[in-house]
Design an enzyme around this catalytic site. Structure first.
Site, mmCIF file in Angstrom:
data_model
loop_
_atom_site.group_PDB
_atom_site.id
_atom_site.type_symbol
_atom_site.label_atom_id
_atom_site.label_comp_id
_atom_site.label_asym_id
_atom_site.label_seq_id
_atom_site.Cartn_x
_atom_site.Cartn_y
_atom_site.Cartn_z
ATOM 1 N N HIS A 155 0.827 -1.211 0.000
ATOM 2 C CA HIS A 155 0.000 0.000 0.000
ATOM 3 C C HIS A 155 0.858 1.257 0.000
ATOM 4 O O HIS A 155 0.485 2.287 0.572
ATOM 5 C CB HIS A 155 -0.954 0.011 1.199
ATOM 6 C CG HIS A 155 -1.839 -1.194 1.271
ATOM 7 N ND1 HIS A 155 -3.000 -1.323 0.541
ATOM 8 C CD2 HIS A 155 -1.707 -2.346 1.967
ATOM 9 C CE1 HIS A 155 -3.557 -2.489 0.796
ATOM 10 N NE2 HIS A 155 -2.795 -3.139 1.648
ATOM 11 N N SER A 278 17.382 16.943 -19.313
ATOM 12 C CA SER A 278 16.612 18.184 -19.403
ATOM 13 C C SER A 278 17.338 19.203 -20.261
ATOM 14 O O SER A 278 18.570 19.266 -20.273
ATOM 15 C CB SER A 278 16.378 18.757 -18.004
ATOM 16 O OG SER A 278 15.808 20.056 -18.068
#
Length: 452
Positions: A155, A278
């Site tokens: 979870h 980038s």
């Protein structure tokens, strides 16, 4: 002019592979149609349905090289028919009265469906090869990191310790099942579709089955028990196989993507010199391979849905469903091949950081081993009471950013029943990985047998 991303000369290798694109190249597809015409002619000659000399002449000219595709295109604009233009050009190339025996007894879908199966056979082999290669390349992860302890997460949060060898084993076990599925479905899927106009093969008299079987032998495909012009489950199944395999690749990629985030950085896809993340942030190292596997999975699953929709064919033939396959199949396989190429590049060069894995197991100051602490306490108190005790201590440890052992020893009665050293020993992540190592061994042996 290039419109589809698969045909974009700059980006096509990001979403596919050259060898898979070659399989679905329009010239290869048209050649597959001529291969089917050739097989039907040869068998028709053997069976005496057409003159043997005509069959040999047809077979000798069944190559796409001499076909004028512009003429085929122009014919299609007039007739709105998908095959007649190619047949007209084929007969022109033969340039003999024997050309009248081309396509004898066959219907368009015989040619297109069987041609598609020839194309899929080649695509099928590439996918099986890529899966096997990826399994072989990733196999060393199971042995190298068999006992490398890391956080097991459920979870989205820390749960209990596992080993990276076990995590990688689960990846490869799933990937191995996909290879098994492809192998198991091959004979069922790859069959000829030579059945005549409505499936009765009446145009070949009482030799329909013989023609179908012998043509299948020549083409290297299987023979169906019944016509499948309207039963599109074979195409839907192979499309679903693409989606299942892509889903596995995407799941593995997504987990690597998450575990490579700066705050975690337990594993990373390989970074090579010259790779730029980038245009404005020089430090960036973007997970390009894993991102593409995730992106491609969305597209592949969407196309698989179209294949399932196309199962709703009416009566003995219905192009309103069937022709959707013409669009999605040349997308599904190239994109799956691209996804698997990205997965292979990721797993074969995966960067693993055991020191980060070890550090993260201690991030919660013992809470990662709350289950084991509970079992230690359960040696001297009922399990429900032990659970409640560790729960209350865990709440305080979370809230106060303190060590679990300190909070446990502050609990009433715990110090009287359990030695601190005993709890500290129990909170060692490396001592509570169960059979994780054996799982890696078992999967490794299975992979070795699967791709030997």
């Amino acid at each position: 002019m290039s419109v589809h991303f698969l045909d974009n000369s700059v980006f096509q290798d990001s979403v596919s592979t050259p060898r898979m694109r070659a399989v679905f190249d329009e010239m290869a597809v048209f050649q597959s149609w001529l291969d089917v015409e050739r097989a039907i002619a040869l068998v028709s000659g053997e069976l005496g349905i057409i003159p043997q000399s005509a069959a040999e002449r047809i077979a000798a000219h069944a190559t796409i090289d001499g076909i004028d595709l512009e003429a085929v295109k122009a014919h299609g604009k007039v007739t709105s028919h998908s095959l007649l233009g190619l047949l007209k050009e084929f007969r022109r190339v033969i340039a003999h009265d024997d050309a009248r025996y081309v396509h004898w007894g066959a219907t368009t879908q015989d040619i297109v469906d069987t041609g598609m199966m020839l194309v899929l056979r080649n695509a099928y082999a590439i996918i099986e090869e890529q899966l096997a290669e990826t399994l072989r390349h990733a196999r060393p992860l199971l042995a190298t990191y068999r006992d490398t302890v890391m956080v097991g997460r459920t979870h989205g949060g820390h749960a209990l310790p596992i080993t990276f060898g076990m995590k990688a084993a689960i990846w490869l076990d799933e990937l191995g099942r996909q290879l098994e599925r492809w192998r198991a479905a091959r004979e069922r899927i790859l069959v000829v579709g030579i059945v005549g106009a409505v499936g009765t093969m009446a145009s070949w008299g009482d030799q329909g089955f013989a023609l179908q079987h012998r043509a299948a032998e020549i083409l290297g495909l299987g023979t169906p028990i019944a016509p499948w012009a309207s039963a599109r489950d074979r195409i839907a199944e192979v499309a679903t196989l693409c989606a299942l395999t892509s889903g596995t690749a995407s799941r593995i990629a997504k987990e690597i993507y998450n575990l490579s985030k700066t705050e975690v950085r337990e594993i990373e896809e390989p970074f090579t010199k010259g790779k730029v993340g980038s245009s404005t942030m020089p430090h960036k190292r973007n997970p390009v391979h894993t991102e593409w596997s995730i992106v491609l999975d969305r597209l592949i699953r969407a196309d698989a849905g179209v294949a399932l929709e196309a199962m709703g064919v009416e009566n003995e033939r219905d192009a309103s469903h069937w022709k959707a396959e013409w669009v999605i199949m040349p997308e599904l396989f190239p994109m799956l091949s691209g996804s698997l190429a990205h997965l292979d590049a990721t797993l074969s060069g995966l960067w693993v950081h055991p020191e980060r894995m070890a550090a993260n197991t201690h991030m919660l100051k013992g809470l990662l081993l709350s289950e084991r602490a509970m079992f230690v306490l359960a040696e001297s108190m009922p399990l429900p009471e032990a659970h409640e005790t560790v729960y209350q201590a865990s709440v305080r440890a979370f809230d106060n950013d303190t060590a679990l052992v300190d909070e446990l020893m502050a609990e009433d009665g715990v110090a009287d029943k359990c030695d601190r050293a005993r709890i500290e020993e129990a909170l060692d992540p490396a001592s509570y990985t169960g059979v994780a190592g054996e799982i890696a061994d078992r999967v490794g042996a299975r992979i070795d047998a699967l791709v030997k």
